[in-house]
Scaffold this motif. Structure first.
Motif: not given
Length: 246
Positions: A17-29, A32-40, A144-150
């Motif tokens: 279920e998490l693996e399928v998020l990689r393309p969606a995160l890649g579009a926003c982050l 090819a930024d695998d390190a940023r995607i992995d952190r997210a 209490a809210v971790p951030a993901i920067e787009l």
């Protein structure tokens, strides 16, 4: 979503279920930024509150829905709140609540208590233009809210062409190639894209029509608009009529 250590290196074992998020995160982050995607993904895997920090158009609302669909809460509701006032959430349980803090502006004490109840009844996902705004809206709950920067498109011009190609296939069901825009692709990469993904995807049907029909007049006719209007849209993103592969 399990994490383990290999020496000093923290590793994340991805559930399907998490693996399928990689393309969606890649579009926003960054595609090819695998390190940023992995952190997210590490943040997402915690299953708790998340803040999506980014300028307008960077895809927070769509990404929030995809985070919900990939979570254990996916069989429950997804509620998007994008206008004040926030409705009562006292009896809501099990689902995900997306709150656009740039639009809602004020989170009442009662609403915050519902969103951050212990044990958690809901998963809140917030959108804000900056961490500063997140803190101003959530006050003591912000920590209490971790951030993901787009990441804005202006900072990753190399993603413009592949994102456009993906959208032509997935949303417009076209097999045309963005390479048919010829040297117009360089103009698209040089454009600042102040509206980010929203602006790119809004322009996508116009660019596709131009490729499919070859001239402004024919493309405009297919879109049902005046050719002067289409010319204006394309000019704003730096594409000059005639500057593409024939």
């Amino acid at each position: 979503g399990d994490r383990f250590w290999l020496g000093d290196l923290e590793l994340l074992a991805l559930d399907p279920e998490l693996e399928v998020l990689r393309p969606a995160l890649g579009a926003c982050l960054g595609l090819a930024d695998d390190a940023r995607i992995d952190r997210a993904l590490t943040v997402v895997a915690q299953g708790g509150p998340v803040a999506l920090i980014g300028a307008p158009g960077t895809g927070a609302a769509g990404l929030a829905k995809q985070l919900h669909d990939a979570s254990t809460r996916r069989t429950s509701f997804f509620l998007a709140l994008t206008a004040p006032p926030l409705p009562p959430l006292d009896h809501a349980t099990g689902g995900t609540v997306f709150v656009d803090l740039d639009l809602v502006k004020r989170v009442t004490t009662a609403a915050a208590a519902s969103l951050f109840a212990t044990p958690p009844r809901l998963r809140p996902i917030f959108a804000a233009a900056s961490v500063r705004r997140l803190r101003a809206r959530l006050d003591q709950y912000a920590d209490a809210v971790p951030a993901i920067e787009l990441v804005p498109l202006a900072q990753r011009p190399q993603d413009v062409a592949p994102l456009l190609a993906q959208h032509w296939v997935s949303a417009l069901h076209s097999r045309r190639r963005v390479a048919e825009l010829g040297d117009g692709l360089a103009a698209l990469e040089a454009h600042a894209w102040p509206g980010n993904l929203d602006e790119l995807f809004e322009q996508a049907p116009r660019l596709l029509a131009y490729v499919e029909h070859g001239t402004l007049r024919a493309a405009a006719s297919a879109l049902g608009i005046r050719h002067q209007t289409l010319a204006g849209h394309l000019k704003r993103i730096g594409l000059v009529a005639g500057r593409r592969a024939r």
